[in-house]
Structure formats: C-alpha cells, structure tokens
Design a protein around this motif. Structure first.
Motif, PDB file in Angstrom:
ATOM      1  N   GLY A   1     -38.566 -10.800  56.174  1.00 29.13           N
ATOM      2  CA  GLY A   1     -38.075 -11.956  56.928  1.00 29.13           C
ATOM      3  C   GLY A   1     -36.569 -12.006  57.000  1.00 29.13           C
ATOM      4  N   GLY A   2     -35.899 -11.736  55.874  1.00 30.00           N
ATOM      5  CA  GLY A   2     -34.438 -11.741  55.863  1.00 30.00           C
ATOM      6  C   GLY A   2     -33.854 -10.685  56.788  1.00 30.00           C
ATOM      7  N   ARG A   3     -34.459  -9.475  56.790  1.00 32.07           N
ATOM      8  CA  ARG A   3     -33.952  -8.399  57.661  1.00 32.07           C
ATOM      9  C   ARG A   3     -34.095  -8.756  59.135  1.00 32.07           C
ATOM     10  NH1 ARG A   3     -36.733  -4.584  60.161  1.00 32.07           N
ATOM     11  NH2 ARG A   3     -38.570  -4.793  58.795  1.00 32.07           N
ATOM     12  N   LEU A   4     -35.255  -9.300  59.523  1.00 31.27           N
ATOM     13  CA  LEU A   4     -35.478  -9.630  60.932  1.00 31.27           C
ATOM     14  C   LEU A   4     -34.585 -10.788  61.389  1.00 31.27           C
ATOM     15  CD1 LEU A   4     -39.366  -9.327  61.085  1.00 31.27           C
ATOM     16  CD2 LEU A   4     -37.687  -7.762  62.090  1.00 31.27           C
ATOM     17  N   LEU A   5     -34.421 -11.806  60.538  1.00 37.96           N
ATOM     18  CA  LEU A   5     -33.563 -12.933  60.907  1.00 37.96           C
ATOM     19  C   LEU A   5     -32.114 -12.495  61.082  1.00 37.96           C
ATOM     20  CD1 LEU A   5     -35.073 -15.666  58.569  1.00 37.96           C
ATOM     21  CD2 LEU A   5     -35.093 -15.701  61.066  1.00 37.96           C
ATOM     22  N   LYS A   6     -31.661 -11.603  60.225  1.00 39.86           N
ATOM     23  CA  LYS A   6     -30.293 -11.097  60.363  1.00 39.86           C
ATOM     24  C   LYS A   6     -30.158 -10.207  61.602  1.00 39.86           C
ATOM     25  CE  LYS A   6     -29.087 -11.370  55.461  1.00 39.86           C
ATOM     26  NZ  LYS A   6     -28.816 -10.628  54.203  1.00 39.86           N
ATOM     27  N   LYS A   7     -31.207  -9.451  61.900  1.00 43.39           N
ATOM     28  CA  LYS A   7     -31.180  -8.572  63.070  1.00 43.39           C
ATOM     29  C   LYS A   7     -30.980  -9.367  64.356  1.00 43.39           C
ATOM     30  CE  LYS A   7     -33.960  -5.099  65.525  1.00 43.39           C
ATOM     31  NZ  LYS A   7     -35.222  -4.310  65.497  1.00 43.39           N
ATOM     32  N   PHE A   8     -31.606 -10.556  64.426  1.00 40.82           N
ATOM     33  CA  PHE A   8     -31.536 -11.360  65.640  1.00 40.82           C
ATOM     34  C   PHE A   8     -30.617 -12.572  65.497  1.00 40.82           C
ATOM     35  CE2 PHE A   8     -35.860  -9.403  65.901  1.00 40.82           C
ATOM     36  CZ  PHE A   8     -35.530  -8.487  66.889  1.00 40.82           C
ATOM     37  N   ASN A   9     -29.714 -12.513  64.498  1.00 40.67           N
ATOM     38  CA  ASN A   9     -28.707 -13.572  64.297  1.00 40.67           C
ATOM     39  C   ASN A   9     -29.344 -14.955  64.156  1.00 40.67           C
ATOM     40  OD1 ASN A   9     -26.424 -11.795  64.484  1.00 40.67           O
ATOM     41  ND2 ASN A   9     -26.697 -11.768  66.717  1.00 40.67           N
ATOM     42  N   ARG A  10     -30.457 -15.019  63.408  1.00 44.58           N
ATOM     43  CA  ARG A  10     -31.123 -16.302  63.145  1.00 44.58           C
ATOM     44  C   ARG A  10     -31.046 -16.661  61.658  1.00 44.58           C
ATOM     45  NH1 ARG A  10     -30.815 -15.961  67.885  1.00 44.58           N
ATOM     46  NH2 ARG A  10     -32.424 -16.333  69.463  1.00 44.58           N
ATOM     47  N   PHE A  11     -30.116 -16.044  60.972  1.00 37.71           N
ATOM     48  CA  PHE A  11     -29.994 -16.214  59.519  1.00 37.71           C
ATOM     49  C   PHE A  11     -28.767 -17.053  59.210  1.00 37.71           C
ATOM     50  CE2 PHE A  11     -28.722 -14.935  55.272  1.00 37.71           C
ATOM     51  CZ  PHE A  11     -29.915 -14.816  54.599  1.00 37.71           C
ATOM     52  N   PRO A  12     -28.863 -18.017  58.241  1.00 40.05           N
ATOM     53  CA  PRO A  12     -30.034 -18.395  57.446  1.00 40.05           C
ATOM     54  C   PRO A  12     -30.999 -19.275  58.226  1.00 40.05           C
ATOM     55  CG  PRO A  12     -28.166 -19.740  56.820  1.00 40.05           C
ATOM     56  CD  PRO A  12     -27.649 -18.755  57.824  1.00 40.05           C
ATOM     57  N   ASN A  13     -32.161 -19.480  57.671  1.00 38.65           N
ATOM     58  CA  ASN A  13     -33.237 -20.142  58.380  1.00 38.65           C
ATOM     59  C   ASN A  13     -34.016 -21.019  57.391  1.00 38.65           C
ATOM     60  OD1 ASN A  13     -36.365 -19.849  58.879  1.00 38.65           O
ATOM     61  ND2 ASN A  13     -35.413 -19.810  60.902  1.00 38.65           N
ATOM     62  N   LYS A  14     -34.349 -22.250  57.784  1.00 44.45           N
ATOM     63  CA  LYS A  14     -35.023 -23.181  56.878  1.00 44.45           C
ATOM     64  C   LYS A  14     -36.384 -22.664  56.423  1.00 44.45           C
ATOM     65  CE  LYS A  14     -32.810 -27.405  58.585  1.00 44.45           C
ATOM     66  NZ  LYS A  14     -32.984 -28.687  59.284  1.00 44.45           N
TER      67      LYS A  14
ATOM     68  N   LEU B   1     -37.367 -19.545  55.948  1.00 47.64           N
ATOM     69  CA  LEU B   1     -37.189 -18.526  54.912  1.00 47.64           C
ATOM     70  C   LEU B   1     -36.730 -19.162  53.600  1.00 47.64           C
ATOM     71  CD1 LEU B   1     -37.115 -15.524  54.096  1.00 47.64           C
ATOM     72  CD2 LEU B   1     -34.711 -15.507  54.783  1.00 47.64           C
ATOM     73  N   VAL B   2     -35.726 -20.040  53.671  1.00 44.51           N
ATOM     74  CA  VAL B   2     -35.196 -20.671  52.459  1.00 44.51           C
ATOM     75  C   VAL B   2     -36.278 -21.483  51.756  1.00 44.51           C
ATOM     76  CG1 VAL B   2     -33.595 -22.432  51.618  1.00 44.51           C
ATOM     77  CG2 VAL B   2     -32.795 -20.709  53.238  1.00 44.51           C
ATOM     78  N   PHE B   3     -37.081 -22.211  52.526  1.00 41.59           N
ATOM     79  CA  PHE B   3     -38.148 -23.021  51.948  1.00 41.59           C
ATOM     80  C   PHE B   3     -39.156 -22.139  51.223  1.00 41.59           C
ATOM     81  CE2 PHE B   3     -42.382 -24.976  52.422  1.00 41.59           C
ATOM     82  CZ  PHE B   3     -42.182 -26.129  51.684  1.00 41.59           C
ATOM     83  N   ASN B   4     -39.524 -20.997  51.823  1.00 34.73           N
ATOM     84  CA  ASN B   4     -40.517 -20.120  51.195  1.00 34.73           C
ATOM     85  C   ASN B   4     -39.951 -19.358  50.004  1.00 34.73           C
ATOM     86  OD1 ASN B   4     -43.272 -20.037  52.665  1.00 34.73           O
ATOM     87  ND2 ASN B   4     -41.782 -20.138  54.333  1.00 34.73           N
TER      88      ASN B   4
END
Length: 446
Positions: free
Chosen positions: A112-125, A127-130
């Motif tokens: 999840g962290g790799r994909l969110l960073k790939k598409f500039n959606r990081f950080p994300n609630k 991911l952080v919640f999980n």
C-alpha cells in the motif's frame, strides 16, 4: 482510480470492457491494491482472495518482464516491520500462505505504501489507520518487546509527518478515530516497557531527539487546531478535549527530556538539545501559552530530588523557561522546589542529602540571578524563599542559607513604587479589573 486512465471512456463501457482499457502495468497495480485492501479489511476468505490477487499480479509481472521497484525503507519501518521486504515472486507468496495474519498485513502495508507513493497519494488515512490497527495488536500482544513498540509508534508518526496531513488529523480527529493522539498515548506507555538501563540499544540521542521534535510539533498543532471540547463517540469511547491532550503530550515531553538529560552526550549534542528546547519555549510557551503552566512548573511540581531532575530544571532555565509561571495556588517553580525541600527536612541530617542540597542551592542562584520577580507570592502570601525561613539555619548547605538570608534582607529594604502599589491593592482587595492584563498579573504576583 488510476491517474492515467481516460475517465470519459471508462464511463461508457461495461466492467469487462473497462479492464480491457488497462495496460498490463495498470492491471498489476489494480490487483496489488485490491489485494492489500482485502488483507487489511476482510475475514479469512477475503484475505485469501487478496492473496490470490497478489498471485495474479506477480504472474503478470513475471510473464511480461515488468520489474517491481521496491522503495527504500526508513530506519523506523525496518525496525517496526522486522526488516521484512515486499514479496517478489510466486514462491514467496506460496510461503506467505502458511504464515500468520500479521505477516500478511506487513506485506499489505509495504504494498500500500509503495502504490500510494507511486501515484502521489501518500500519506493516506486508510493506510495510517490500518498501520495503527496492526500496531495496536502488537502493542497489546503477549511478550512484545518495548523496542518494537517504540519503533511502531515512530513509524506511524513518520507516516503521518508534520505537514498538512497531520494538521488535518488534529483538526478532524473523528475521521481517523483520533489515531494520531492514540499513538502519542501509546508512546508514553511504551517507555515503561523499554530497558532504560541499556539506552544505547534503542534510546539513542538521535532517536530521542527525533521523538522530541514530533512531540513539540504536535503540541503546537494541538494548541492551534484541536477542537476545544471532548467529543463523545459512543458509550465506551470519548475523544479527549484540547486541554487534556495538551497535558498528555507535555507529560510525554517531560519523560523524553528526563531521558535525554540522563544519557551521555557530547558538547555539540548538549548545545543541540538546549537550542531545540529554546525554540519550543519561544514558539509555544512564550507566544501561545504564556498564561499557562509551563514545562518548568510541571517538572518542579513532581520533583523528587533526583539529580537528573535538577539537570532538567537547570536546562529549562538556561533555555529561557519563565521562572515566574504559576499554578492555581500562585506557586512559582521556586515555591514548589522550596516546599519540596521543607517536606524532606527529616532527611537533612543524612550525609547523602548534601548532593541534593548543593543542586537545590545552584537552582536557587540561577533563578534569583535571572528574570525571577522577587516579590512574587502565592495565595498564602508567601514569597518563595520565605517558605524556607523557619528552617534556613538547619539546611545542610551554607550557600543556600546565605542566599535565603540575603533575599529576606532585601525584602525588608527599599522596594520599587510599582511593587509597593501592587501590595497595597492586593492587601486591601481594591478592584483592579479595569487595569491592563499585565498590571492585573503584577497585582496577583504580590
């Protein structure tokens, strides 16, 4: 949604046709993201489906020679995830199938962290919640080492960062179930699990300073953004008020500062610590909360005479902490320290007390040589060192006895007109509500 898809085309197609519009790499990304979501949120069967999605994505990568580019892991991520790396082959996934759920979730976090960073959606609630849910299981698990709990806390704080995303979590705590403050609360509990006798393994100067920076930043954000009142979620859970959260984080700051003064440091590190505290005092205590109890007052209120506590008090004073801050009883830090010495008068005759008396005398000298207002009295009408007057001749430190004597003698001498006026107003309880706030404060000090 994948950022490179033509939305207008997709809306005109069926589900099967939409998949045909995806490139192989986009399909791989979709399968990997779906797999992570299923592992995070589903029961056993749903998690198995998520693993199947990863399996198909990995076969597509291998069949089309599309490499996976793993992201470098931070120190905290390595410690929190026990140096686990993302799966890279079908064989790795088959091995994962027989492992515990926590191993699957570690993979979901990394994917999840790799994909969110790939598409500039990081950080994300999401991911952080999980990650927080995963950490909670570890924190509450049997036999969990304090070092890993510490790493998990710092990994979550690292994920959240100190930018706009963290501001949003402070401003809207309900949306992510107050994950940010719960992490700081758990961090406070973690220090009880750590082996303080061997600080070099986990509690290094650099790591503690990084933790302190997170706490300082969070304290300021709480003051500026947090909702004032507590928020009732259900019968069993209430999100704390701003005042209670600030009290929590300041107690955590004090724990970290006590650790920092207790470990060996170079001169450069000592200067860095003093500088960082001075910045916090200027940004928060002097500009935002100058009418509230500061760290110095809090440390003095729980002071037990420990040498490291004296070191911390001295450090806070030299970093610019206000010695005139008062609690609800109008007691200043020096009032509290003096009361503590009086309460310990039954130990004054012990030979071991001489070191504590020497430390106290040094603190008194620093305070009196600084910005301390000598006429300041508590609600009982006592100045700080008047608390020691009945015992001054018995105190096991000649320097302190001399300081008390000189101080009390000065109180009998010529005083400034403003001090005399303030005393008269206070003594006769004259109305002063119409005076400027600074003058009202001066009256209260007398």
């Amino acid at each position: 949604m994948h950022p490179n898809l033509d939305v207008s085309k997709i809306e005109e197609t069926s589900d099967s046709e939409r998949l045909m519009l995806l490139t192989i790499e986009q399909l791989i990304d979709l399968l990997e993201a779906l797999g992570a979501t299923c592992v995070f949120c589903g029961d056993y069967q749903v998690r198995r489906y998520g693993l199947a999605c990863w399996y198909e994505a990995t076969k597509l990568r291998e069949g089309h020679a599309i490499p996976k580019t793993p992201l470098p892991q931070s120190e905290w991520e390595k410690l929190a995830m026990r140096n686990k790396v993302e799966f890279s082959s079908v064989k790795h996934l088959e091995k994962l199938l027989g492992m515990r759920r926590t191993h699957w979730i570690v993979q979901a976090i990394i994917v999840g962290g790799r994909l969110l960073k790939k598409f500039n959606r990081f950080p994300n609630k999401f991911l952080v919640f999980n990650v927080s849910n995963f950490a909670f299981r570890i924190w509450r698990g049997p036999g969990t080492k304090g070092s890993r709990c510490f790493a998990l806390c710092l990994y979550i704080l690292e994920l959240i960062g100190t930018t706009e995303f963290s501001r949003d979590l402070v401003l809207h705590p309900v949306e992510a179930q107050d994950v940010l403050h719960l992490t700081y609360t758990e961090l406070f509990n973690v220090f009880d699990l750590l082996n303080i006798s061997e600080p070099d393994t986990v509690l290094t100067f650099a790591r503690l300073m990084e933790t302190l920076d997170f706490c300082f930043s969070y304290n300021v954000k709480l003051h500026d953004l947090s909702p004032e009142d507590a928020i009732q979620i259900d019968d069993q859970w209430t999100i704390q008020s701003k005042a209670d959260k600030i009290e929590d984080v300041q107690q955590l700051i004090i724990v970290i500062l006590k650790l920092l003064v207790s470990i060996p440091k170079s001169k450069t590190q000592s200067k860095e610590l003093k500088s960082r505290i001075a910045i916090y005092i200027n940004i928060y205590e002097l500009k935002r909360a100058n009418k509230k109890p500061n760290l110095l007052l809090k440390v003095c209120s729980s002071h037990q005479g420990d040498p490291n506590e004296f070191k911390l008090i001295k450090l806070l004073l030299k970093a610019g902490a206000d010695p005139n801050a008062v609690d609800q009883q109008r007691c200043s830090p020096l009032h509290l320290l003096a009361d503590g010495e009086v309460e310990s008068s039954h130990m004054w005759g012990d030979a071991s007390y001489s070191t504590r008396a020497e430390n106290f005398a040094e603190i008194v000298r620093i305070i009196l040589d600084g910005r301390f207002h000598e006429d300041q009295v508590n609600l009982r009408g006592q100045s700080a060192l008047e608390c020691l007057k009945p015992f001054s001749s018995l105190y096991p430190n000649a320097q302190l006895c001399l300081l008390v004597g000189n101080f009390l003698q000065q109180l009998q001498g010529v005083r400034s007109l403003s001090c005399i006026a303030a005393k008269v107003v206070r003594k006769h309880q004259l109305p002063c509500e119409c005076l400027p706030v600074t003058l009202q404060s001066m009256v209260l000090q007398h």
